[in-house]
Motif scaffolding. Structure first.
Motif, PDB file in Angstrom:
ATOM      1  N   ILE A 135       1.169   4.338   1.766  1.00 16.01           N
ATOM      2  CA  ILE A 135       0.889   5.097   2.870  1.00 16.01           C
ATOM      3  C   ILE A 135       0.330   6.652   2.959  1.00 16.01           C
ATOM      4  N   GLU A 136       0.909   7.008   2.491  1.00 18.95           N
ATOM      5  CA  GLU A 136       1.351   8.691   1.976  1.00 18.95           C
ATOM      6  C   GLU A 136      -0.203   9.018   1.160  1.00 18.95           C
ATOM      7  N   LYS A 196       0.776   7.569  12.162  1.00 20.82           N
ATOM      8  CA  LYS A 196       0.147   8.502  11.635  1.00 20.82           C
ATOM      9  C   LYS A 196      -1.741   8.300  11.922  1.00 20.82           C
ATOM     10  N   SER A 233       3.246  -3.202   9.992  1.00 21.66           N
ATOM     11  CA  SER A 233       4.103  -2.421   8.830  1.00 21.66           C
ATOM     12  C   SER A 233       4.201  -3.689   8.098  1.00 21.66           C
ATOM     13  N   MET A 260      -6.550   3.526   6.010  1.00 22.10           N
ATOM     14  CA  MET A 260      -5.560   2.095   6.410  1.00 22.10           C
ATOM     15  C   MET A 260      -6.088   1.814   7.623  1.00 22.10           C
ATOM     16  N   TYR A 285       0.899  -1.006   0.090  1.00 16.97           N
ATOM     17  CA  TYR A 285      -0.263   0.356   0.086  1.00 16.97           C
ATOM     18  C   TYR A 285       0.985   1.141  -0.007  1.00 16.97           C
ATOM     19  N   ILE A 294       3.039   4.142  10.887  1.00 19.18           N
ATOM     20  CA  ILE A 294       2.155   4.093  10.424  1.00 19.18           C
ATOM     21  C   ILE A 294       1.012   4.247  11.329  1.00 19.18           C
ATOM     22  N   PHE A 328       1.333  -3.086   5.304  1.00 15.03           N
ATOM     23  CA  PHE A 328       1.102  -1.958   4.995  1.00 15.03           C
ATOM     24  C   PHE A 328       2.611  -1.933   3.528  1.00 15.03           C
ATOM     25  N   ARG A 329       3.202  -2.836   3.924  1.00 17.08           N
ATOM     26  CA  ARG A 329       4.732  -3.078   3.436  1.00 17.08           C
ATOM     27  C   ARG A 329       4.725  -3.854   2.000  1.00 17.08           C
TER      28      ARG A 329
END
Lengths: 322, 439
Positions: free
Chosen positions: B115-116, B191, B272, B123, B113, B188, B275-276
């Motif tokens: 994230i920005e 955020k 992590s 999320m 994903y 993450i 998302f990665r």
């Protein structure tokens, strides 16, 4: 390999300490004072100790057999009771009294109330007080150390009685009083040995410092400022003598720390100890008995459920009720 | 001075059995079993059928409820059965059986994903759809935890690396071997929550982990490492929050009431990874230890393998096992079989030769007060236990029985081996049932 797996709720591990191991620690801690008693008062002291222990254990065994209860002699608590009672007796005590006292402690004070953990008074102390009331003369027939070896020992007043001015006799030096060269019960004569046992219990974490220290301190402070009725002694000397004589040290270290009959919270234990110190002082100073520790501790034993009910720890996350 | 709380005590931790052993990645087993209940919350419904071919990361079961998270396949292969099967909780729960074809073919659509470009809501839905739950043992859905009520202002993100249970070293090894995923996962979560700093609580008996995390923290800049006193239950949520913030979660309240959210370190690391790589929760670290395990180990395993599979990989039993536990010895669940599968909350499997916890032969309470002195919630377990036995539920409530966190310290310490916690649990259950009835 066939494994029989046990299923129970957590936790699945336990520390090794058991009631018997705690009782064994108390017995070990009492050994120095017991040996000192035998050294000072001769083999007769050993006979009293053995009689009290045997009578206690047999009383417990017999009671539990007759009432068809599980025998709990192996938890060693009857041995502790017998030993503590013996240390609270003068060496001259007739053995049949020792037997009756031990049976009283185990059957009346402990078992009739439901056995270990349910008794509301310390069995050894209650038995001692029963014996003081029943056989006042025999219970105060004290002899000088080492005299017990001889055939015809002469009864002596305890230093406490002399300090109080109700009996004639010599006042020992603080040194003698602390190390044990003075008339008294088998176990109370040597403050040094009692302290040694207390340190062992502290080291093994069987007891905490709170009750003995606060008990002795509160008694000491009251005695220092209000207790001296003897013009020949300085305040300090009188206070130290008062602490080292009689059953105060034995009581503060071994009786007032009895789990069953003392509060479970630290704050409750502080209240308990101050109460013991105050009552011991009041009885010794104003009562008719020279000795006050036993009655003071017993009275605070009775107050223990009350203390535990009102002094509770403040729970984590306590919110004030609006 | 290290941060801590009042009460509690250090208990022999036996962590030396596995603390020096690197995490070993294990291959999957022939058949993987996925119970449809691996979290606290609404039950799931199977989304596959017998005979379906499933791939790694594919959803096997899901629910529309908010407080729930899906279960995914950790291997690729054929669904051979869907039937009730032994769950680590002791009950039989519907489970999906997948025969592993060992190709580990990835489910389509699994990709990293960005994230920005994501909103907080997006999320959170990634976290939910990845099946992430509290991996320390509780199994509370993470996306729910990260969605506190609007009116509660969250100030502290606390990462729980205390690992205060004896034997378990999964988090410890994770910190040493894979600190980057932890640091990334923390970033993450920060955020998502809109916070600047996370507090990482580590017991000081893991100096190597403290060192590694400190180094990483100084680079990342958004992490504060808080060494904690080694003491059980330092990792209990309320005690950990207090140790780090000096704030007490009010009785009956939630961590959010003092502005805190506590997350397990393995959960953060999983966030992590999700998302990665896009991969949902299909693997976890499990410590296999205890005095009856031949070769105590830390494994990274695909979910759904049986306990027996892990025990075999740890060399089997070295002596007669009296107790098999999933989780820590203080709060874990005793097993009567080696056949349950590894679920999302399986932090460890312990084989103990002692049958600690057999309360048949107990001595009376001698009021030693140790349970009172060490209770981390400042309760009086001896009285709570007595009230429970006498069925005096009102008195038990008056003595704050519902505040008990069931850490087990009272039962561990009790010289009479009375098992006060066991009695307390019974009374708690009765009180809660009565309340439900009276509603």
């Amino acid at each position: 390999m066939e494994h029989k797996l046990l299923v129970s709720s957590s936790p699945h591990i336990h520390q090794n300490e058991s009631i018997a191991s705690i009782m064994l620690d108390v017995i070990i801690a009492l050994i120095p004072a017991s040996l000192m008693g035998v050294y000072y008062f001769g083999y007769k002291a050993a006979v009293v100790i053995i009689t009290a222990i045997a009578a206690s254990v047999l009383s417990e065994y017999a009671y539990q057999k007759i009432t068809k209860k599980t025998t709990t002699v192996s938890d060693l608590s009857a041995i502790v009771t017998g030993l503590l009672l013996a240390l609270n007796l003068p060496v001259t005590i007739p053995l049949w009294m020792v037997v009756i006292g031990s049976a009283f402690a185990i059957i009346i004070v402990k078992q009739l109330y439901g056995g270990l953990g349910k008794n509301f008074m310390n069995p050894a102390l209650a038995a001692r007080c029963f014996m003081v009331i029943a056989w006042g003369g025999a219970m105060s027939a004290f002899v000088e150390p080492f005299v017990g070896y001889g055939a015809d020992a002469i009864s002596q007043a305890t230093p406490l009685g002399v300090l109080k001015g109700i009996s004639e006799g010599t006042i020992p030096s603080v040194n003698d009083a602390f190390f044990g060269v003075k008339p008294g019960t088998i176990g109370e004569t040597s403050g040094a040995m009692l302290l040694l046992g207390g340190l062992y219990l502290l080291y093994k974490r069987v007891i905490s410092w709170h009750i003995p220290t606060i008990y002795i301190l509160s008694f000491g402070v009251l005695t220092y400022f209000l207790g001296n009725n003897n013009t020949q002694l300085s305040q300090l000397n009188f206070t130290l003598l008062s602490i080292c004589t009689g059953g105060l040290l034995l009581g503060a270290i071994f009786m007032a720390t009895d789990y069953v009959t003392t509060p479970t919270t630290k704050r409750g234990q502080v209240v308990f100890a101050v109460g013991c110190g105050l009552l011991t002082f009041v009885i010794r100073r104003y009562g008719s008995y020279p000795e006050g520790a036993s009655f003071a501790i017993l009275l605070m034993n009775i107050a223990t459920p009350l203390i535990d009910r009102y002094i509770k720890p403040k729970k984590f996350g306590y919110v004030k009720k609006k | 001075m290290f941060n801590t709380f009042k009460g509690g005590m250090h208990i022999p931790d036996h962590k030396e059995l596995t603390s020096g052993k690197p995490i070993k990645a294990l291959d999957g087993d022939k058949v993987h079993i996925y119970p449809l209940q691996q979290h606290i919350g609404a039950p799931l419904e199977a989304k596959v059928q017998k005979g379906d071919y499933v791939r790694v990361g594919q959803v096997l079961a899901d629910s529309d409820a908010f407080v729930s998270t899906p279960v995914h396949s950790s291997v690729s292969g054929t669904v051979t059965d869907i039937k009730p099967y032994l769950h680590p909780s002791g009950a039989k729960v519907t489970a999906v059986f997948v025969e592993n074809d060992f190709t580990y073919e990835k489910y389509e659509g699994i990709k990293p994903y960005n994230i920005e470009d994501m909103t907080k809501e997006e999320m959170l839905s990634v976290v939910r759809n990845a099946g992430i739950v509290g991996m320390g043992g509780a199994g509370f859905p993470t996306h729910v935890k990260l969605s506190p009520p609007q009116e509660k202002e969250i100030k502290y993100l606390i990462i729980n690396c205390a690992e205060c249970e004896p034997y378990i070293t999964a988090d410890h090894r994770r910190m040493i071997e894979d600190p980057d995923s932890i640091v990334d996962g923390i970033g993450i979560v920060l955020k998502i929550l809109g916070l600047d700093t996370a507090y990482v609580g580590i017991e000081k008996n893991k100096p190597d982990a403290i060192k590694v995390m400190n180094e990483k923290a100084s680079i990342a800049g958004n992490i504060k490492v808080c060494p904690l006193k080694t003491k059980y239950p330092q990792g209990a949520e309320k005690q950990l929050i207090y140790a780090i913030t000096k704030k007490q979660v009010p009785s009956g309240g939630l961590p959010a009431d003092v502005g805190a959210i506590v997350m397990n370190v393995d959960t953060v690391s999983q966030i992590s990874k999700t998302f990665r790589t896009g991969m949902p929760l299909i693997k976890r670290v499990v410590t296999v230890s205890g005095d009856a395990i031949e070769n105590p180990s830390n494994f990274e395993v695909y979910t759904g393998v049986t306990f027996q599979y892990l025990i075999d990989n740890a060399g089997g039993f070295s002596k007669d096992v009296r107790k098999l536990v999933m989780g820590g010895p203080m709060m874990g669940i005793a097993q009567y079989s080696t056949e349950p599968p590894v679920v999302k909350t399986t932090s460890s499997i312990l084989a103990l030769s002692e049958e600690g916890g057999n309360y048949d032969d107990y001595s009376p309470c001698i009021r030693c007060g140790m349970c009172v002195e060490h209770c981390p919630m400042n309760l009086m377990p001896l009285y709570l236990s007595k009230f429970s036995v006498n069925n005096e539920l009102e008195k038990a409530e008056e003595y704050n029985i519902l505040d008990c966190i069931e850490c087990g310290l009272c039962s561990y310490l009790c010289p009479g081996k009375q098992g006060p916690l066991h009695n307390i649990r019974i009374a708690k259950q009765k009180i809660i049932e009565n309340r439900r009835k009276n509603k």
